[in-house]
Design an enzyme around this catalytic site. Structure first.
Site, PDB file in Angstrom:
ATOM      1  N   LYS A  86      47.145  48.134  43.173  1.00  0.00           N
ATOM      2  CA  LYS A  86      45.890  48.827  42.884  1.00  0.00           C
ATOM      3  C   LYS A  86      46.034  50.340  42.835  1.00  0.00           C
ATOM      4  CE  LYS A  86      42.575  45.410  43.953  1.00  0.00           C
ATOM      5  NZ  LYS A  86      41.172  45.232  44.198  1.00  0.00           N
ATOM      6  N   LYS A 146      47.963  38.714  37.262  1.00  0.00           N
ATOM      7  CA  LYS A 146      46.760  37.926  37.522  1.00  0.00           C
ATOM      8  C   LYS A 146      45.579  38.486  36.738  1.00  0.00           C
ATOM      9  CE  LYS A 146      44.172  39.862  41.365  1.00  0.00           C
ATOM     10  NZ  LYS A 146      42.805  39.379  41.240  1.00  0.00           N
ATOM     11  N   LYS A 150      39.331  41.758  37.756  1.00  0.00           N
ATOM     12  CA  LYS A 150      38.148  42.490  37.296  1.00  0.00           C
ATOM     13  C   LYS A 150      38.496  43.929  36.992  1.00  0.00           C
ATOM     14  CE  LYS A 150      35.114  40.561  40.626  1.00  0.00           C
ATOM     15  NZ  LYS A 150      35.820  41.123  41.763  1.00  0.00           N
TER      16      LYS A 150
HETATM   17  P1  ATP Z   1      39.504  43.400  41.711  1.00  0.00           P
HETATM   18  O1  ATP Z   1      40.410  43.579  40.529  1.00  0.00           O
HETATM   19  O2  ATP Z   1      38.368  44.374  41.768  1.00  0.00           O
HETATM   20  O3  ATP Z   1      40.239  43.268  43.016  1.00  0.00           O
HETATM   21  P2  ATP Z   1      39.478  40.573  41.474  1.00  0.00           P
HETATM   22  O4  ATP Z   1      39.396  40.049  40.109  1.00  0.00           O
HETATM   23  O5  ATP Z   1      40.801  40.602  42.142  1.00  0.00           O
HETATM   24  O6  ATP Z   1      38.789  42.001  41.441  1.00  0.00           O
HETATM   25  P3  ATP Z   1      38.141  39.964  43.947  1.00  0.00           P
HETATM   26  O7  ATP Z   1      36.685  40.252  44.091  1.00  0.00           O
HETATM   27  O8  ATP Z   1      39.122  40.921  44.544  1.00  0.00           O
HETATM   28  O9  ATP Z   1      38.445  39.770  42.391  1.00  0.00           O
HETATM   29  O10 ATP Z   1      38.451  38.535  44.529  1.00  0.00           O
HETATM   30  C1  ATP Z   1      37.466  37.511  44.664  1.00  0.00           C
HETATM   31  C2  ATP Z   1      38.137  36.172  44.833  1.00  0.00           C
HETATM   32  O11 ATP Z   1      38.709  35.738  43.598  1.00  0.00           O
HETATM   33  C3  ATP Z   1      39.283  36.171  45.850  1.00  0.00           C
HETATM   34  O12 ATP Z   1      39.191  34.977  46.605  1.00  0.00           O
HETATM   35  C4  ATP Z   1      40.516  36.146  45.007  1.00  0.00           C
HETATM   36  O13 ATP Z   1      41.588  35.497  45.657  1.00  0.00           O
HETATM   37  C5  ATP Z   1      40.054  35.340  43.796  1.00  0.00           C
HETATM   38  N1  ATP Z   1      40.817  35.702  42.593  1.00  0.00           N
HETATM   39  C6  ATP Z   1      40.833  36.924  42.013  1.00  0.00           C
HETATM   40  N2  ATP Z   1      41.607  36.912  40.916  1.00  0.00           N
HETATM   41  C7  ATP Z   1      42.077  35.633  40.801  1.00  0.00           C
HETATM   42  C8  ATP Z   1      42.938  34.972  39.856  1.00  0.00           C
HETATM   43  N3  ATP Z   1      43.438  35.633  38.824  1.00  0.00           N
HETATM   44  N4  ATP Z   1      43.220  33.661  40.048  1.00  0.00           N
HETATM   45  C9  ATP Z   1      42.696  32.980  41.110  1.00  0.00           C
HETATM   46  N5  ATP Z   1      41.897  33.556  42.033  1.00  0.00           N
HETATM   47  C10 ATP Z   1      41.579  34.854  41.891  1.00  0.00           C
HETATM   48 MG    MG Z   2      41.013  41.577  44.039  1.00  0.00          MG
END
Ligand code: ATP
Ligand code: MG
Length: 332
Positions: free
Chosen positions: A112, A195, A198
């Site tokens: 990040k 991965k 968001k």
């Molecule tokens: P950011 O990029 O802001 O961190 P994010 O997409 O990683 O956003 P989070 O809000 O951090 O989303 O995570 C919310 C949930 O979604 C967590 O339980 C995380 O493990 C799950 N998650 C996030 N990205 C993935 C992915 N690519 N595949 C499976 N699970 C995911």
């Molecule tokens: Mg995340």
């Protein structure tokens, strides 16, 4: 009933397919069998400094999406993190029990902070896994359903719980991760080794729950696939195709070998078309319900206030114990 706790950050207007499969869908299932606490992690979201208007909007859209995906306010406690003040307080206490080296090992920080450069990334981005530990330990959760990207943070949480318990006396339940193997990591469509995220995926790599069918289909048809034309799961050599196979498999409940047999000789085009329909069908009803919930902001805020009330009752109880163990004088 065992207790589960999990959170999601309001870092975008919409959740994506990875959030849905790795987290939200499991949250909905688990509310049947568990005492469930789910939250919108707005304290975490400010690590990347959104504007106030953006944050407010995203927090409400996130809540509406969770209710829209099937979180039932009668059975689960869904709340906004900042409305329960104890989270920040416990995080500070845990920070004072965390080593610099221990915190510095977190690979999510490395991912990040990359776009800011390590020294200009915020301190909050560095310490957020400790806040996450506080979120979990506050509710004495037995299980934490998360995607594979959070495995390391869960390990840290367990270490901090054990350390606190041995320094100050038994206080926290040591939580276990609950990670579904098939959906451990949904990959970015344009970069299948990363991965889906968001805050760091490009729009073309992301499948958003609140997106219209048209763009969803287009992105899946343009997803990076691999050389050759065979639809087979091979994470080493065909990460793009493997990601799409996983998506179709979990959304339809069809084992991957069965899908491989179905598309034998048909090529990528026919396969992607079907994946697109499955994703569109999964998202459409959630989008509809989310829009409806967002049309009555006052009612949505009221639902969240009920959640915050219930969560606060648990948090206050935990913090009373923690303060006493640490040696803070009682509050009058
Ligand atoms: P950011 O990029 O802001 O961190 P994010 O997409 O990683 O956003 P989070 O809000 O951090 O989303 O995570 C919310 C949930 O979604 C967590 O339980 C995380 O493990 C799950 N998650 C996030 N990205 C993935 C992915 N690519 N595949 C499976 N699970 C995911
Ligand atoms: Mg995340």
């Amino acid at each position: 009933r065992p207790r589960v706790l999990s959170g999601i950050q309001p870092t975008a207007e919409s959740f994506h397919l990875g959030n849905f499969l790795g987290a939200v869908r499991q949250w909905v299932d688990m509310q049947e069998t568990h005492d469930a606490f789910y939250f919108i992690a707005d304290l975490h979201a400010i690590t990347v400094n959104p504007s106030a208007a953006e944050l407010r909007r995203r927090t409400r859209v996130s809540a509406a999406q969770l209710f829209g995906a099937g979180i039932d306010p009668e059975r689960s406690t869904l709340f906004v993190q900042s409305q329960v003040r104890e989270h920040a307080e416990l995080a500070w206490i845990l920070m004072c029990n965390t080593g610099m080296g221990e915190a510095a090992r977190m690979t999510q920080f490395k991912d990040k902070s990359a776009k800011y450069g390590e020294s200009s990334a915020g301190v909050g981005l560095f310490t957020y896994p400790i806040l996450q530990a506080a979120d979990i330990l506050m509710y004495q959760a037995d299980f934490v359903p998360v995607g594979g990207d959070q495995k390391q943070h869960l390990e840290l949480t367990r270490d901090l719980a054990q350390r606190f318990n041995s320094r100050y006396g038994q206080t926290f339940t040591v939580p276990a991760p609950y990670i579904l193997k098939e959906v451990e990591k949904i990959a970015d469509l344009q970069d299948p080794l990363a991965k889906m995220s968001k805050s760091s995926s490009s729009p073309q790599g992301l499948l958003e729950v609140l997106e219209e069918p048209g763009p969803l289909r287009k992105k899946i048809m343009r997803a990076v696939t691999d050389t050759g034309s065979e639809v087979v799961a091979d994470p080493e050599n065909k990460p793009g195709v493997t990601n799409l196979l996983r998506i179709q498999s979990v959304l339809t409940g069809t084992p991957i070998p069965e899908l491989e047999a179905r598309y034998a000789g048909l090529g990528y085009g026919a396969f992607k078309k079907d994946v697109a329909e499955v994703v569109v069908d999964a998202f459409a009803p959630i989008r509809e319900r989310t829009e409806k919930l967002l049309s009555d902001e006052a009612e949505l805020d009221r639902m969240l206030a009920v959640g915050a009330e219930r969560a606060s009752a648990v948090a206050r109880e935990t913090m009373e114990q923690v303060r006493e163990r640490v040696g803070f004088l009682p509050r009058r």
